[in-house]
Every structure is written in C-alpha cells, then in structure tokens.
Design a protein around this motif. Structure first.
Motif, PDB file in Angstrom:
ATOM      1  N   ARG A 157       0.855  -1.190   0.000  1.00  0.00           N
ATOM      2  CA  ARG A 157       0.000   0.000   0.000  1.00  0.00           C
ATOM      3  C   ARG A 157       0.888   1.235   0.000  1.00  0.00           C
ATOM      4  O   ARG A 157       1.964   1.243   0.604  1.00  0.00           O
ATOM      5  CB  ARG A 157      -0.922   0.004   1.223  1.00  0.00           C
ATOM      6  N   ASP A 159       0.322   5.552   0.473  1.00  0.00           N
ATOM      7  CA  ASP A 159      -0.560   6.689   0.756  1.00  0.00           C
ATOM      8  C   ASP A 159       0.216   7.986   0.557  1.00  0.00           C
ATOM      9  O   ASP A 159       1.384   8.084   0.974  1.00  0.00           O
ATOM     10  CB  ASP A 159      -1.069   6.632   2.196  1.00  0.00           C
ATOM     11  N   ILE A 289      -4.235   6.781  -2.716  1.00  0.00           N
ATOM     12  CA  ILE A 289      -4.143   5.499  -2.022  1.00  0.00           C
ATOM     13  C   ILE A 289      -3.964   4.447  -3.096  1.00  0.00           C
ATOM     14  O   ILE A 289      -4.860   4.235  -3.923  1.00  0.00           O
ATOM     15  CB  ILE A 289      -5.395   5.205  -1.182  1.00  0.00           C
ATOM     16  N   SER A 529      -9.366   2.235   6.739  1.00  0.00           N
ATOM     17  CA  SER A 529      -7.966   1.838   6.860  1.00  0.00           C
ATOM     18  C   SER A 529      -7.650   1.308   8.250  1.00  0.00           C
ATOM     19  O   SER A 529      -6.538   0.871   8.517  1.00  0.00           O
ATOM     20  CB  SER A 529      -7.051   3.020   6.543  1.00  0.00           C
TER      21      SER A 529
END
Length: 706
Positions: A157, A159, A289, A529
């Motif tokens: 992931r 961000d 994201i 999240s």
C-alpha cells in the motif's frame, strides 16, 4: 492497517527513533479582572482576557524521507522508519478573546446572579496525513525486494496527500467562531435547612463564513440522495440549558442531608472537528491510495502530482443543522451520620446525550451482499459510490471518503457510589465502591476519517450504534487513611495510604479498562484503513474457514493445517473470559474487560515548624515529604502489576472462498503471537511492564510561611 495496531515498541516490534515526533506546547494567557462592590446587596465581576495557544509537532527524522511501515508477515508491526505520518505541517494555533460580566445581588432569601460569557476563537490548523508518503510492506523481504535498484516490486500500500494550492505551498485551515453565552440564576433559601438553586443558560455559536467553496461538490449525489456543500457553514443554533439543584438538611440537625439536581449542559466540541471541513474540501489537498502498484523510492516527491485538476480526494462536511454537544445530567445523593461518628454516603448519577456527535461516510453504498455462513454481515461490493467514470475530471471526481458530522440523541452513562468515612482525633479513614456503565456513539479522535473508520462495528458502519465507551470502568474500589500527629512543639509527622482496585487502566500507553476483538483486514469492504470489524466467535470448527497465514510473499511460511489452527484457536477461545461465553455471536465493542490491578500508594511527610505570632496557625514550616507510588511493588515484584492484552486482532481476513460448498464464506487465519519464531497465541492477557506496574519514589522539600 498498521494504524490499528500501532507503531510502538513491543515484544516483537521496534520502530526507529526517527519515526517519532516531538510535541511542542507554548501557552500565553492574560486575564484582567475587576471586582466591584456596588452596595451591601450588589456586586459585579468584569473579566477580559486573551490567550495565545501554540501547539505544533517537530519531526525526529534527521532528513526528509517517506515513512516505511514493515509488518512481520502476519499483519502485525515489525518496524517503521522515516517521517512520522501525521506530523508534517501539523499545528494548531489558537487565539481566544474573552469577555465576561457577572452581576450578583441579594434580595431577602434570594441570591440572584445573571451575566454573559463571550469568546471569539480564531484558529490556524495544519494537518495532512501522509504528506511525505507512506509505504507499507507485508514483510522485511518484501521491502528489500522493492528497494533493490531497478526493482518493479510494489509496496502492499502507498498513501500520499499533496497540496493543491496554486503555488504548491502547504495550505492551512483558518476557521473562527464567536460564542455568546447568557445566563441567570437564583439561589433561594426557602427554609433554614432547604436551599433551591435554579437557572437558565443560553449558548449560541456564530461560525464565520471562512469555509472554502468547491463548486463541483453540490452537484454530486451521495448516499440516501444527500447533497452537501463544503463551503457552507453550520447554522447558528442556540442551546437552551435549564438547571435546578437542591440541598436539604432533613431535620436541620446535620445528621441527614439529601442533595441533588438535574439540568442540561453544553460545550464546544474540539475545534479540529469543525476545521476538518475547512481542511478537506477537495480544493486544498488531494490524496493517493495505491494498492500493490507503487515501487519504493526515497524521494518524497516521486509520486506527487505537479499539475492538472484535482480529480481524486476525500471531503469532510458538517451538517447544516449541527448543534454543539449537549447532555442531560441528573444526580441524587444522601449523606447520613451513623453511630460511632461514621458518615455514610450513597450517590447516583445519570447522564443522557441530547446532542451527541456521530460521523458517517455518505460515500459508502447503502446495500451490499451478505457473507455466506454464520457471520452473514453485509460486504460492500465497492467502497465508493461516487467515482469518476469514463476518466475522472474536476466536475466528475473520484471521491474517497465523504464524512458527515451530525447530531444524534444517543448515548448514556450512570454510576452509583457507596462510601463510608470516619474522622478520629488524628486519623481519617475512607472507603468507597463505584459501579458504572457508559455507552456512546464514537470512540474519540481528531480526524473525521478516524472518528468514522476506527469505531468497531458489527454491521453498517454508518449506523448510529451504541457501544461501551472506551472510558467504561464497571467497578472501582478506593480506600484511604491518613494519620497526623504534632509533638515536641516544633514537629509533626503525617502518614497517608491510598488503595485502589479496578480493571487495569493504563493511561500512559492509552490503554483502557476494556477492549474490542476485531479482525485484521477489511472484512466488510467499507474501505476503512483501521481494523474496525468486530469478530464473529465460532461455535465449533465447522463455523469458520481456517487457512494458513498469507505472508504476502514474505520469507515466513505458515505450514499449519486447518485442524492444527482450529485446535490453537479453540484453546484460545476457551481460556478467554469474554470469548468463551459468547460463542456463536459477534463480539461487542469494548466487551472484553481487563483483569483488576490493585495498587497502594504511600506518603510520609515530616514538618519542622516555628511559631511566628500569637495566633496558633501563624508559623514557618519546613516540609519534607517522601512518596512511594505502587509501594506494594517495592515490597514484592509480583504485586501491583497491571494487565494488558497480548492481541485483540486474533483473526486475519484472507479473502473469500471462491469454489466448492464454502463458496462465498470468508477465510481467516490465526496469526502467530511471534511470526518469526512461529509462537502461537495462547493467552489473552500479559503483564504490563511500563511505569504503571513499577514502584516509583520521590522526595519533596517545601518551605511554608504564614
């Protein structure tokens, strides 16, 4: 999400020092007060003031660097390094101007007070999570693979938030509000032994029109057909707060006293809740994201957009009819002198939220598909109902979260306390027991997304569902004793003890007396999240589909069979005081209560004094004190220990079964307590090794003169 389990050091996790931050607080407060005696029956108090409050964070990382979170292969933290996620540009500067005037006069048996209290609050708030970028890797091996030169291995992931101001500078929100308060009160001595106090307070907030317009938002249609406007300020909605209280000495002999009261009480919410709208409007910041698509780079600007329209962002908005929080409180108590100079008190208190605050993601679909199997909660097919189609544009943006703050009349708390106390010549003793219950809508926080997404839920996360409060402590016992004796004309010695027993509350580590069992992973696909899905507690092995832990391509391999995993999970459930009693149910928010901690504190004070006048209390005193906090732990290392949990996210969501008789059922793994050594989780609680479980001593010296 690693945010759900923290970035703090633990038995198998160690973040780098540079991934932390320093909190700075500089306060300057100026108050001027004028007290005027107008006559023997009237007086006035005028007060003006100015406060400058400056709160800001400083990054501990020595250089500009993205934050990197590395998990242990089972979804638990292993290490973190880089710029702390929430600290870049994080500041709150507050200027408060206040003016109050209170006029009092006496008329027969009445003491009448009325006046006004007014505040003008001006804020400068900076907050943009992940401004330097945040990478998350499932294992250390995954990070090494992504960081290798020329690698195409993405992070699990990524961000990033970025400024969308014209010059690229970091935008700040600057909301302000004028709060006017008016009140009147009468203290009426109806009888020599009965006093009644009653009054009314009115509070009115006037928000300033300083919310930035986003002309593309009002045209969007969200859940339940809602249309919102991030540039619109809440209406001015006055809160009326009537109150009444009484004190009755039943026989006017100071033997039995009954006291109580009821009323409405109001106050402003944390200003950051209001400024969330000013900061998250799709005009100042954009966000990214990305799942399994961004390769690691130490350059914080690697994936930061440099031009174009803002087509992907989240928004926060306040309901136009939003009111300041307001609660109804009622209390009733009796104090009774008993034979032997004992004083008994029985007191009860009840509170009910009238204007509570709840947060809803109106960009979440209202319907979804129930999961197959015993846990048939809704799983949403997509976590966004307004996504740019055919290529996102400014007028057709890809909206992430759209968090709405609004009021509900839900939430309550009550407690009952029984107390005994007695005063001897030189000795005072006291003992009390309190039973309480508290349920609320949200668990607290600062950002709207956190307030919505981190609350553990059983179904629709937008439902205004009550759950046990984080601060719920069902039982508490407290006792104290103090002895003081003066001797030899110049000396006095005091000894005091305070004993407390209650479920462990570890404030220093933000750990509460209660905890929630939640899954690792997004079982209901609401896009949160945080780990916020409460677990279903299986009745038997046929009630859950178990698989080995998916380490995300890491070097740790879970070779346990489904039977072995069930044996370990079943053993854990059997020993757990909450799970063992609630098989076949979804766990309740904060349903698990911590074991009791019993703590004794000691104070010894020695006074050396010299009388300096004719009056008995005119003296100079040198006071030397010695305090031992948790003195039992000083005597025995096994006493005074607080308890906390080994883990509350004991099941990890591993996706849906796609074929066979179990198709549509969720799959779960039972993560190791220590993935590296493959140590299974076998017990709920462990000793807390921080300061609360250790004895501490301090020496004090004071000079008193009178």
């Amino acid at each position: 999400s690693i945010n759900s389990v923290g970035r703090t050091a633990g038995t198998s996790a160690m973040p780098f020092y540079g991934s932390g931050y320093a909190q700075n607080n500089n306060f300057k407060v100026y108050i001027a007060e004028l007290n005027t005696r107008i006559s023997n029956q009237a007086s006035n108090k005028l007060q003006v003031g100015y406060s400058a409050l400056r709160d800001y964070r400083a990054l501990l990382s020595p250089q500009v660097f993205p934050l990197v979170d590395i998990l242990d292969g089972s979804g638990n933290p292993f290490t973190s390094f880089g710029n702390e996620q929430f600290s870049f540009g994080n500041l709150l500067s507050t200027d408060i101007y206040q003016l109050s005037d209170i006029f009092s006069f006496y008329k027969g048996r009445h003491e009448i007070t009325f006046g006004t209290q007014n505040y003008y609050r001006k804020y400068k708030n900076g907050f943009s999570p992940s401004y330097q970028g945040v990478y998350r890797f499932n294992s250390l091996a995954d990070f090494y693979a992504s960081a290798a030169p020329g690698s195409t291995r993405p992070a699990a992931r990524y961000d990033l938030s970025y400024a969308f101001s014209k010059d690229g500078s970091f935008p700040f929100a600057t909301p302000s509000v004028f709060e006017m308060g008016l009140f009147a009160q009468d203290k009426w001595r109806i009888l020599p032994n009965l006093t009644l106090t009653y009054g009314l307070r009115v509070d009115m907030p006037f928000f300033q029109a300083e919310f930035t317009e986003n002309p593309n938002i009002p045209a969007l249609t969200f859940r339940d057909g809602k249309h919102v406007d991030v540039g619109q300020k809440p209406k001015t909605s006055p809160n009326l707060s009537p109150r009444v209280g009484f004190n009755w000495d039943v026989k006017n002999d100071q033997v039995t006293q009954i006291r109580g009261g009821a009323g409405l009480f109001s106050g402003p919410p944390p200003i950051v809740w209001i400024s969330n709208q000013a900061s998250n409007n799709g005009v100042q910041f954009g966000s990214i994201i990305a799942l399994n698509s961004n390769v690691f780079s130490p350059d914080v600007n690697k994936y930061r957009p440099t031009s174009g329209s803002n087509t992907a962002y989240s928004i926060n908005v306040t309901d136009n009819n939003f009111r300041y929080p307001q609660v109804l409180k009622a209390t009733l108590a009796i104090d009774r002198k008993l034979p032997g100079n004992l004083v008994f008190t029985l007191e009860g208190n009840f509170s009910k939220d009238v204007n509570n605050v709840n947060f809803e993601n109106i960009n979440l679909p209202k319907t979804g598909t129930p999961l197959a199997g015993s846990d048939n909660r809704i799983r949403y097919s997509a976590n966004k109902i307004y996504a740019g189609t055919g290529g996102a544009s400014a007028t057709n943006p890809n909206i992430g979260n759209a968090i709405l703050m609004k009021n509900y009349s839900k939430g309550f708390a009550y407690y009952a306390t029984a107390q005994l106390q007695r005063t001897f010549r030189n000795l005072y003793v006291n003992a009390a027991y309190t039973f309480s219950t508290s349920k609320d809508l949200n668990i607290g926080g600062s950002t709207a997304a956190t307030l919505w997404g981190s609350r553990p839920v059983t179904g629709d996360p937008n439902t205004a569902e009550l759950g046990f409060s984080n601060f719920y402590v069902p039982h508490r016992v407290i006792a104290s004793a103090s002895y003081r004796v003066e001797y030899a004309k110049h000396f006095a010695t005091s000894i005091g003890l305070i004993f407390e027993a209650s479920p462990s509350v570890i404030a220093e580590a933000s750990l509460f007396a209660v905890a929630s069992y939640v899954y690792i992973g997004d079982v209901n696909n609401d896009g949160s999240s945080s780990a916020n899905d409460l677990i279903y507690i299986p009745k038997d092995q046929s009630d859950i589909v178990l698989v080995p832990v998916n380490t995300g391509g890491g070097t740790i391999t879970d070779r346990r069979t489904a039977d072995v995993i069930w044996t370990q999970l079943n053993g854990y459930i059997n020993q757990d005081p909450y799970l063992s009693k609630h098989r076949g149910e979804v766990a309740k928010r904060n349903g698990l209560v911590m074991p009791w901690q019993k703590r004794l504190d000691l104070n010894i004070t020695q006074d050396i004094f010299v009388k300096t006048g004719k009056k008995e209390d005119t003296r100079h005193t040198l006071r030397i004190s010695f305090d031992v906090i948790n003195v039992g732990n000083m005597v025995n290392k096994n006493w005074g220990i607080a308890k906390t949990t080994n883990a509350t996210n004991i099941l990890k969501y591993e996706g849906l079964v796609t074929t066979g008789v179990d198709a549509g059922k969720p799959r779960f793994s039972f993560p190791y307590l220590n993935a590296t050594n493959q140590v299974p989780l076998t017990s709920t609680f462990k000793d807390y090794t921080g300061l609360l479980s250790r004895w501490q001593g301090q020496v004090g010296i004071r000079y008193l003169f009178n």
